[in-house]
Write a protein that holds these residues in place. Structure first.
Motif, PDB file in Angstrom:
ATOM      1  N   ALA A   1      37.647  11.592  -7.756  1.00 11.74           N
ATOM      2  CA  ALA A   1      37.450  10.375  -7.696  1.00 11.74           C
ATOM      3  C   ALA A   1      36.001   9.818  -7.804  1.00 11.74           C
TER       4      ALA A   1
ATOM      5  N   ILE B   1      37.325  14.439  -4.396  1.00 14.86           N
ATOM      6  CA  ILE B   1      35.935  14.433  -4.699  1.00 14.86           C
ATOM      7  C   ILE B   1      35.382  13.028  -4.927  1.00 14.86           C
TER       8      ILE B   1
ATOM      9  N   ARG C   1      28.912  16.531   1.973  1.00 13.90           N
ATOM     10  CA  ARG C   1      28.187  17.428   0.734  1.00 13.90           C
ATOM     11  C   ARG C   1      28.815  17.118  -0.549  1.00 13.90           C
ATOM     12  N   THR C   2      27.961  17.335  -1.529  1.00 14.75           N
ATOM     13  CA  THR C   2      28.450  17.378  -2.930  1.00 14.75           C
ATOM     14  C   THR C   2      29.268  18.497  -3.686  1.00 14.75           C
ATOM     15  N   VAL C   3      30.185  18.563  -4.284  1.00 14.23           N
ATOM     16  CA  VAL C   3      31.023  19.501  -4.843  1.00 14.23           C
ATOM     17  C   VAL C   3      30.350  19.908  -6.129  1.00 14.23           C
TER      18      VAL C   3
ATOM     19  N   TYR D   1      22.809   0.692 -14.499  1.00 10.32           N
ATOM     20  CA  TYR D   1      23.491   1.374 -13.071  1.00 10.32           C
ATOM     21  C   TYR D   1      22.376   2.390 -12.692  1.00 10.32           C
TER      22      TYR D   1
ATOM     23  N   GLY E   1      34.198   8.330 -10.292  1.00  9.72           N
ATOM     24  CA  GLY E   1      33.667   7.261 -10.886  1.00  9.72           C
ATOM     25  C   GLY E   1      32.993   7.218 -12.221  1.00  9.72           C
TER      26      GLY E   1
ATOM     27  N   PHE F   1      38.839  -1.087 -11.213  1.00  4.69           N
ATOM     28  CA  PHE F   1      38.271  -1.741 -10.170  1.00  4.69           C
ATOM     29  C   PHE F   1      38.943  -1.531  -8.712  1.00  4.69           C
ATOM     30  N   VAL F   2      38.319  -1.931  -7.757  1.00  2.74           N
ATOM     31  CA  VAL F   2      38.663  -1.832  -6.510  1.00  2.74           C
ATOM     32  C   VAL F   2      39.990  -2.138  -5.929  1.00  2.74           C
TER      33      VAL F   2
ATOM     34  N   ARG G   1      31.490  -9.101  -8.783  1.00  3.29           N
ATOM     35  CA  ARG G   1      32.190 -10.200  -9.697  1.00  3.29           C
ATOM     36  C   ARG G   1      33.531 -10.288  -9.259  1.00  3.29           C
TER      37      ARG G   1
ATOM     38  N   PRO H   1      35.078   3.702  -3.289  1.00  2.00           N
ATOM     39  CA  PRO H   1      36.397   3.012  -2.826  1.00  2.00           C
ATOM     40  C   PRO H   1      37.724   3.726  -3.125  1.00  2.00           C
ATOM     41  N   TYR H   2      37.560   4.569  -4.192  1.00  2.23           N
ATOM     42  CA  TYR H   2      38.842   5.351  -4.540  1.00  2.23           C
ATOM     43  C   TYR H   2      39.114   6.449  -3.570  1.00  2.23           C
ATOM     44  N   GLY H   3      38.083   7.313  -3.567  1.00  2.00           N
ATOM     45  CA  GLY H   3      38.051   8.771  -2.759  1.00  2.00           C
ATOM     46  C   GLY H   3      38.383   8.227  -1.072  1.00  2.00           C
TER      47      GLY H   3
ATOM     48  N   PHE I   1      30.879  19.036 -12.566  1.00  2.00           N
ATOM     49  CA  PHE I   1      31.482  20.311 -11.760  1.00  2.00           C
ATOM     50  C   PHE I   1      32.925  20.730 -12.049  1.00  2.00           C
TER      51      PHE I   1
ATOM     52  N   MET J   1      29.842   5.675  -0.410  1.00  2.00           N
ATOM     53  CA  MET J   1      29.547   4.547  -1.190  1.00  2.00           C
ATOM     54  C   MET J   1      27.919   4.993  -1.927  1.00  2.00           C
ATOM     55  N   GLU J   2      27.968   6.148  -2.344  1.00  4.22           N
ATOM     56  CA  GLU J   2      26.639   6.532  -2.938  1.00  4.22           C
ATOM     57  C   GLU J   2      26.317   5.663  -4.222  1.00  4.22           C
TER      58      GLU J   2
HETATM   59  C1  FAD Z   1      27.136  -3.121 -12.325  1.00  3.12           C
HETATM   60  C2  FAD Z   1      28.855  -3.030 -12.012  1.00  3.12           C
HETATM   61  C3  FAD Z   1      29.525  -3.943 -10.979  1.00  3.12           C
HETATM   62  C4  FAD Z   1      30.796  -3.785 -10.635  1.00  3.12           C
HETATM   63  N1  FAD Z   1      31.272  -4.737 -10.027  1.00  3.12           N
HETATM   64  C5  FAD Z   1      32.551  -4.526  -9.680  1.00  3.12           C
HETATM   65  C6  FAD Z   1      33.138  -5.727  -8.787  1.00  3.12           C
HETATM   66  O1  FAD Z   1      32.538  -6.619  -8.460  1.00  3.12           O
HETATM   67  N2  FAD Z   1      34.514  -5.184  -8.430  1.00  3.12           N
HETATM   68  C7  FAD Z   1      35.350  -4.289  -8.720  1.00  3.12           C
HETATM   69  O2  FAD Z   1      36.442  -3.978  -8.160  1.00  3.12           O
HETATM   70  N3  FAD Z   1      34.399  -3.251  -9.442  1.00  3.12           N
HETATM   71  C8  FAD Z   1      33.113  -3.360  -9.778  1.00  3.12           C
HETATM   72  N4  FAD Z   1      32.896  -2.338 -10.548  1.00  3.12           N
HETATM   73  C9  FAD Z   1      33.479  -1.257 -10.973  1.00  3.12           C
HETATM   74  C10 FAD Z   1      33.223  -0.051  -9.799  1.00  3.12           C
HETATM   75  O3  FAD Z   1      32.505   0.916 -10.564  1.00  3.12           O
HETATM   76  C11 FAD Z   1      34.439   0.506  -9.525  1.00  3.12           C
HETATM   77  O4  FAD Z   1      35.577  -0.648  -8.729  1.00  3.12           O
HETATM   78  C12 FAD Z   1      34.613   1.466  -8.203  1.00  3.12           C
HETATM   79  O5  FAD Z   1      33.308   1.816  -7.893  1.00  3.12           O
HETATM   80  C13 FAD Z   1      35.616   2.347  -8.337  1.00  3.12           C
HETATM   81  O6  FAD Z   1      35.434   3.144  -7.039  1.00  3.12           O
HETATM   82  P1  FAD Z   1      35.235   4.710  -7.355  1.00  3.12           P
HETATM   83  O7  FAD Z   1      35.508   5.262  -6.102  1.00  3.12           O
HETATM   84  O8  FAD Z   1      36.207   5.316  -8.396  1.00  3.12           O
HETATM   85  O9  FAD Z   1      33.824   5.314  -7.987  1.00  3.12           O
HETATM   86  P2  FAD Z   1      32.548   5.230  -7.397  1.00  3.12           P
HETATM   87  O10 FAD Z   1      32.402   3.852  -6.533  1.00  3.12           O
HETATM   88  O11 FAD Z   1      31.383   5.411  -8.302  1.00  3.12           O
HETATM   89  O12 FAD Z   1      32.311   6.474  -6.419  1.00  3.12           O
HETATM   90  C14 FAD Z   1      32.567   7.711  -6.702  1.00  3.12           C
HETATM   91  C15 FAD Z   1      31.498   8.567  -5.814  1.00  3.12           C
HETATM   92  O13 FAD Z   1      31.895   9.650  -6.126  1.00  3.12           O
HETATM   93  C16 FAD Z   1      30.410  10.622  -6.014  1.00  3.12           C
HETATM   94  N5  FAD Z   1      30.271  11.745  -6.594  1.00  3.12           N
HETATM   95  C17 FAD Z   1      30.202  12.025  -7.764  1.00  3.12           C
HETATM   96  N6  FAD Z   1      30.322  13.378  -8.060  1.00  3.12           N
HETATM   97  C18 FAD Z   1      30.465  14.076  -6.835  1.00  3.12           C
HETATM   98  C19 FAD Z   1      30.514  15.004  -6.690  1.00  3.12           C
HETATM   99  N7  FAD Z   1      30.216  16.298  -7.224  1.00  3.12           N
HETATM  100  N8  FAD Z   1      30.654  15.563  -5.246  1.00  3.12           N
HETATM  101  C20 FAD Z   1      30.699  14.834  -4.304  1.00  3.12           C
HETATM  102  N9  FAD Z   1      30.791  13.322  -4.547  1.00  3.12           N
HETATM  103  C21 FAD Z   1      30.662  13.135  -6.033  1.00  3.12           C
HETATM  104  C22 FAD Z   1      29.411   9.335  -6.379  1.00  3.12           C
HETATM  105  O14 FAD Z   1      28.132   9.756  -5.487  1.00  3.12           O
HETATM  106  C23 FAD Z   1      29.983   8.354  -5.885  1.00  3.12           C
HETATM  107  O15 FAD Z   1      29.863   7.634  -4.611  1.00  3.12           O
HETATM  108  C24 FAD Z   1      31.456  -2.428 -11.085  1.00  3.12           C
HETATM  109  C25 FAD Z   1      30.677  -1.694 -11.710  1.00  3.12           C
HETATM  110  C26 FAD Z   1      29.664  -1.635 -12.245  1.00  3.12           C
HETATM  111  C27 FAD Z   1      28.967  -0.566 -13.031  1.00  3.12           C
END
Ligand code: FAD
Length: 408
Positions: free
Chosen positions: A153, A27, A123-125, A178, A155, A388-389, A68, A31-33, A342, A54-55
Motif C-alpha cells: 500500500a 507496507i 519503520r520503513t520496509v 510531488y 502509493g 483516490f481515498v 480536490r 490512507p490505504y494502508g 523494496f 501519512m508521510e
Molecule cells: C497532488 C496530488 C493531489 C491529490 N489529491 C487527492 C484528493 O484530493 N483526493 C484523493 O482522494 N486523492 C488525491 N490524490 C491521490 C492520492 O495520492 C491518493 O488518494 C492517496 O494518497 C492514496 O493513498 P495510498 O495509501 O495508496 O498512498 P500514499 O498516501 O502515497 O501512502 C503510501 C505510503 O507508503 C509509504 N511507503 C512507501 N514505501 C514504503 C516502505 N518501503 N516502507 C514503509 N512505508 C512506505 C509512503 O511513505 C507513503 O506515506 C492526490 C495525489 C496527488 C499527487
C-alpha cells in the motif's frame, strides 16, 4: 499472537534479528494502508502496518494545497464508519471546511492511525523476500519479520514521470510537483509549470500567491475544469443517478466506477478507456479565479531544456524560448511496480502484470500467493476509484474478506 508482541519479542538467529511469526504485513501507512490495517485488526487478524503515518501527504504535497475530492469522499475507512473526517473534526473541535485543507487531512490521518495502537510500526520496509509459502521482510534497522501475507500500500511516490526533454536538468533546476512542499522559497523566481492536471494548476496558483512569476505550459489545446456545471450536482435524486458521491469521473462513468467489483469484470480495453476518461487532466473549479493573473500557454510543449548556470533555457515546439529559474513538472505518474525498491526483481518478475500494473484477482491477490496490492497499483484491475481515498472502503473490505477466508 498479536503483531505488537511479535515485533517486541525478536530473537537472534544466525546473525539476523528475527521476529516471531505474524499474519499480515501492510507496507505503507497512507490512507490505504491505515484503512486496511484497521479492518484487519477488527477481524482479529495479527497485522502490522509499516511506515510513517501519512508521510506522502505530509512531506510531498505542496504546502497550502486543498483536497480536490469532496468531503464525503475524503474519509479513511474503518468497519463501523466511526472514524470519519467529521468525527475527527468534532473530536478536535475543528470547524468543518470545504475544500479540505492538506494540513487537516494529514492530522486526520494521524488521528485515525491511533486505532492501530502498537499494530503500527513507523519503520520503513527495505526488502520483501519470498520464503517458501511465506515472506520475510527486512526493516530499516536490520530486524526481520516473517509473514503469510504482504499488502503493498505504498502509493505513487516512485512513479513520477519526467519527460525526456528535462532529463539533462539538475534537481535544483527541475522538480516534480510531488516534491514541492515549500512553495514560498520560489518567491521572486521565474517558474514554468508543465501540465494541465490538478497538481500542475494548483501548484501554479500557490506559486503565484507566493509571489513567483509563473507561466503554465500545456500540451492540450485548452485547460479543462471539473465541476463547472455544479447545478448538475444539486438536482436531488437525478444527480444521484448521474454521479456517485465519490465524484470520480464524468456523468454516468462516475456511477459505474463506484462499483470496482463490477469494473473488474469489464474487458481490459474498455476498462482502460473508462479509467483514462475518469482521470483525464483537469483542474478543480475553485482554481480558474486563482489563476486569472497567471499566463497559461496552451497547445505547446517543451522540446528542449538546458541549464545555463542558474538559469534554464526552454525551447518550445513553436520555436519560441523562455529563460526561467526553475521548472516544475506536473506531468503525472506511471505505475510500474518494478520501481518499488523494496520488491526484488525476481519477485516482481513472478507478478503477472499489465504494463507495470499488477494483474489482480478478488481480494487484491496478485499471481504470487499471499502478495496483495491496494491503491493506485490496483486501478488497472478495479478501476479509477482505486486512485483516490474514496476507494479505501472497497479495498479494505475486499482484502479482509479474502484474508479471513484464507485463515479458515
Ligand atoms: C497532488 C496530488 C493531489 C491529490 N489529491 C487527492 C484528493 O484530493 N483526493 C484523493 O482522494 N486523492 C488525491 N490524490 C491521490 C492520492 O495520492 C491518493 O488518494 C492517496 O494518497 C492514496 O493513498 P495510498 O495509501 O495508496 O498512498 P500514499 O498516501 O502515497 O501512502 C503510501 C505510503 O507508503 C509509504 N511507503 C512507501 N514505501 C514504503 C516502505 N518501503 N516502507 C514503509 N512505508 C512506505 C509512503 O511513505 C507513503 O506515506 C492526490 C495525489 C496527488 C499527487
Amino acid at each position: 499472537m498479536k503483531t505488537n508482541e511479535v515485533v517486541r519479542h525478536s530473537a537472534e538467529t544466525g546473525g539476523r534479528r528475527f521476529s516471531a511469526h505474524c499474519d499480515v504485513a501492510v507496507i505503507g501507512a497512507g490512507p490505504y494502508g491505515l484503512s486496511a490495517g484497521v479492518h484487519l485488526k477488527a477481524k482479529g487478524i495479527a497485522v502490522c502496518v509499516f511506515g510513517e503515518p501519512m508521510e506522502f501527504w505530509a512531506s510531498k504535497m505542496p504546502e497550502g494545497m486543498l483536497l480536490r475530492s469532496p468531503r464525503v469522499a475524503s474519509s479513511l475507512s474503518d468497519p463501523d464508519r466511526a472514524f470519519t473526517l467529521e468525527a475527527y473534526e468534532a473530536a478536535s473541535k475543528k470547524e468543518p471546511c470545504a475544500p479540505v485543507p492538506l494540513d487537516t487531512f494529514v492530522e486526520y490521518g494521524r488521528w485515525f492511525r491511533h486505532q492501530l495502537g502498537s499494530d503500527h510500526d513507523p519503520r520503513t520496509v527495505l526488502r520483501v523476500y519470498r520464503d517458501g509459502s511465506e515472506f520475510r521482510l527486512s526493516l530499516r534497522d536490520g530486524e526481520e519479520i516473517r509473514v503469510k501475507h504482504v499488502v503493498v500500500a505504498t502509493g505513487i511516490g516512485p512513479f513520477k514521470k519526467k519527460p525526456a526533454a528535462f532529463q539533462n536538468l539538475s534537481p535544483q533546476q527541475v522538480m516534480h510537483c510531488y516534491e514541492g512542499r515549500e512553495v514560498r522559497r520560489f518567491a521572486g523566481k521565474r517558474v514554468v509549470v508543465i501540465g494541465a492536471g490538478q497538481s500542475a494548476l494548483e501548484s501554479a496558483a500557490l506559486l503565484h500567491e507566493a509571489n513567483a512569476q509563473v507561466e503554465v505550459i500545456v500540451r492540450e489545446s485548452h485547460v479543462r475544469w471539473i465541476g463547472m456545471h455544479s447545478w448538475l450536482h444539486h438536482m436531488g435524486p437525478i444527480s444521484s443517478m448521474l454521479y456517485s458521491s465519490h465524484d470520480v469521473g464524468p456523468v454516468g462513468i462516475s456511477r459505474l466506477v463506484a462499483y470496482p467489483k463490477m469494473v473488474s469484470h469489464i474487458p481490459l480495453k474498455l476498462r482502460d478507456r473508462i479509467r483514462t476518461r475518469a482521470v483525464r487532466p483537469a483542474g478543480a473549479r475553485w482554481l480558474p479565479e486563482r489563476l486569472a493573473q497567471v499566463k497559461i500557454t496552451t497547445g505547446r510543449s517543451v522540446s528542449r531544456a538546458d541549464g545555463f548556470g542558474d538559469e534554464v533555457a526552454l525551447k518550445l515546439d513553436d520555436g519560441s524560448e523562455r529563460r526561467v529559474d526553475h521548472v516544475l513538472l506536473g506531468t503525472g505518474y506511471q505505475v510500474d511496480i518494478s520501481r518499488y525498491d523494496f520488491l526484488p526483481p525476481e519477485l516482481v518478475r513472478d507478478v503477472k502484470q499489465f504494463d507495470g500494473y499488477p494483474k489482480l484477482a478478488s481480494g487484491f491477490r496478485s499471481s504470487v500467493p499471499g502478495l496483495h496490492f491496494i491503491g493506485a497499483t490496483a486501478a488497472r484491475s478495479f478501476g479509477p476509484l482505486l486512485y483516490f481515498v474514496a476507494g479505501t472502503e472497497f479495498a479494505s473490505r475486499e482484502l479482509v474478506s479474502h484474508i479471513s477466508k484464507d485463515r479458515l
